[in-house]
Write an enzyme that holds these catalytic residues in place. Sequence first.
Site, PDB file in Angstrom:
ATOM      1  N   ARG A  64       1.657 -11.041   7.337  1.00 26.87           N
ATOM      2  CA  ARG A  64       1.467  -9.833   6.512  1.00 26.87           C
ATOM      3  C   ARG A  64       2.541  -8.779   6.773  1.00 26.87           C
ATOM      4  NH1 ARG A  64      -3.563  -9.898   9.199  1.00 26.87           N
ATOM      5  NH2 ARG A  64      -2.903  -7.951  10.171  1.00 26.87           N
ATOM      6  N   CYS A 101      13.844  24.647   3.230  1.00 28.08           N
ATOM      7  CA  CYS A 101      12.872  25.351   2.382  1.00 28.08           C
ATOM      8  C   CYS A 101      12.064  24.321   1.592  1.00 28.08           C
ATOM      9  CB  CYS A 101      13.587  26.280   1.419  1.00 28.08           C
ATOM     10  SG  CYS A 101      14.774  27.387   2.207  1.00 28.08           S
ATOM     11  N   MET A 102      11.138  24.796   0.757  1.00 29.52           N
ATOM     12  CA  MET A 102      10.305  23.863  -0.002  1.00 29.52           C
ATOM     13  C   MET A 102      11.146  23.008  -0.963  1.00 29.52           C
ATOM     14  SD  MET A 102       6.998  24.592  -2.416  1.00 29.52           S
ATOM     15  CE  MET A 102       6.102  25.488  -1.160  1.00 29.52           C
ATOM     16  N   ASP A 103      12.093  23.666  -1.650  1.00 30.09           N
ATOM     17  CA  ASP A 103      12.841  22.965  -2.698  1.00 30.09           C
ATOM     18  C   ASP A 103      14.348  22.951  -2.462  1.00 30.09           C
ATOM     19  OD1 ASP A 103      10.338  23.002  -4.213  1.00 30.09           O
ATOM     20  OD2 ASP A 103      10.799  25.114  -4.529  1.00 30.09           O
ATOM     21  N   HIS A 127      -5.584  -7.644  13.620  1.00 27.59           N
ATOM     22  CA  HIS A 127      -4.395  -6.781  13.555  1.00 27.59           C
ATOM     23  C   HIS A 127      -3.996  -6.377  14.963  1.00 27.59           C
ATOM     24  CE1 HIS A 127      -1.601  -4.355  11.262  1.00 27.59           C
ATOM     25  NE2 HIS A 127      -1.956  -3.253  11.886  1.00 27.59           N
ATOM     26  N   ARG A 187      -9.957  -0.451  15.223  1.00 24.74           N
ATOM     27  CA  ARG A 187     -10.037   0.109  13.872  1.00 24.74           C
ATOM     28  C   ARG A 187     -11.122  -0.671  13.138  1.00 24.74           C
ATOM     29  NH1 ARG A 187      -4.328   0.603  10.693  1.00 24.74           N
ATOM     30  NH2 ARG A 187      -4.705  -1.578  10.267  1.00 24.74           N
ATOM     31  N   LYS A 203       0.840  -1.211   0.000  1.00 23.24           N
ATOM     32  CA  LYS A 203       0.000   0.000   0.000  1.00 23.24           C
ATOM     33  C   LYS A 203       0.868   1.252   0.000  1.00 23.24           C
ATOM     34  CE  LYS A 203      -0.117  -0.549   4.944  1.00 23.24           C
ATOM     35  NZ  LYS A 203      -0.623  -1.416   6.009  1.00 23.24           N
ATOM     36  N   TYR A 231      15.343  31.120   5.876  1.00 20.17           N
ATOM     37  CA  TYR A 231      14.209  31.801   6.504  1.00 20.17           C
ATOM     38  C   TYR A 231      14.353  31.848   8.021  1.00 20.17           C
ATOM     39  CZ  TYR A 231      11.720  31.092   2.068  1.00 20.17           C
ATOM     40  OH  TYR A 231      11.338  31.091   0.762  1.00 20.17           O
TER      41      TYR A 231
END
Length: 373
Positions: free
Chosen positions: A225, A314-316, A170, A141, A43, A267
């Site tokens: 699993r 930073c973002m990038d 589980h 759950r 998943k 920043y």
Amino acid sequence: MPNKNAIGYRPTWAEVNLDHLEHNFKEVKSLLRPQIEVLVTVKADAYGHGLVAVAKRLVACGVDYLGVASIDEGIELRKAGIKIPILVLGLMLKKDIQPLFTFQLIPTICDKKMAVALNTLAVELKQRIPVHIKVDTGMGRIGVLHDDAFKLVTDIHKLKNIQIQGIFTHFALADLDRKFTARQINLFNKLVGDLKKNNILIPLVHAANSIGLIRHRNSHFTMVRPGLVIYGLYPKKNLGINLKPVLSLKTRVVFIKQVGSGYGISYGLTYTTKRATRIVSLPVGYGDGYPRNLSNLAWLLIGGRRFRISGRICMDQMMVDVGNFKPKIGDEAVLIGKQGKQQVTAEELADLSGTISYEIVCGLASRIPRIYK
Ligand SMILES: *Cc1c(COP(=O)(O)O)cnc(C)c1O
């Protein structure tokens, strides 16, 4: 113009070592009696490693089942030519069950209404659909409460076009509390025993995730699993198994500059140089899923040495004070993985970030190309 560059034009990528995946799969198999089946959870894009490539290698290794979170993930596997059984571990709405039949995906069910809806459609299509019933023995759950499970299973057993192929539960505390887990195993055992006495024999009985299968050998039943350990990540320290991390996260130095003492970086200027030094910029940031709260905390590798991230991520981009060290433009930087004798693990980043290694690898953005080895 076609992009001749396998990773695109930004030198930031994840390497996925499928030989290590195979090693980890065999390591898990060595803990199991030979007749125990293995479902590997793939998943969330195989925990960020790439759904289809991982699934194909696991099929080649002889995995019995694949576990996905949704019908959509299952369809992606079928469209990629994966033929082995696929269990959808999450629930869906009744209006969305048609693709289970079209793509031969096995649903998890927890209630009578869904069973009836599946049976009705199966009758219409003149098919018999396999299902796995989920039982809640203490996780809170999805899953029918264990007290109500016997009745639900016997009811579903009467539906002619449903085959109860599996039943599962589980663990909530497999990493922390042996007693609680033992109680979950006992409740589950009792249910399966009661069903047997009533001639309801279910071929696949399963409970154990990664930590469960390592710590609780009596939880193997007829299938296990694992997810995390297959990707070479340790659910806990000192487990006495030998795993190899599958994923490395890498980038390259794109800018270096000399600055004086007392110069603020990024920043908020949360980092200030203490001497004249070199600051390296790397083209990777929180927009790639690298946690921003690792600013000024996490280490990465350049030239086989460990350096700490300097200033806010930073973002990038992110910056690193490398002192007197003189890297060159284009030098490789390793954010997760090995370089020379040094290593940074996803577990280490998770600890510093206040999360679990699962979230580190699952969180890696889709804009990071995955390169398979
Ligand atoms: C994800 C998942 C697993 C695998 O858990 P790991 O801790 O990664 O081994 C097992 N069972 C279910 C129901 C899951 O959702």
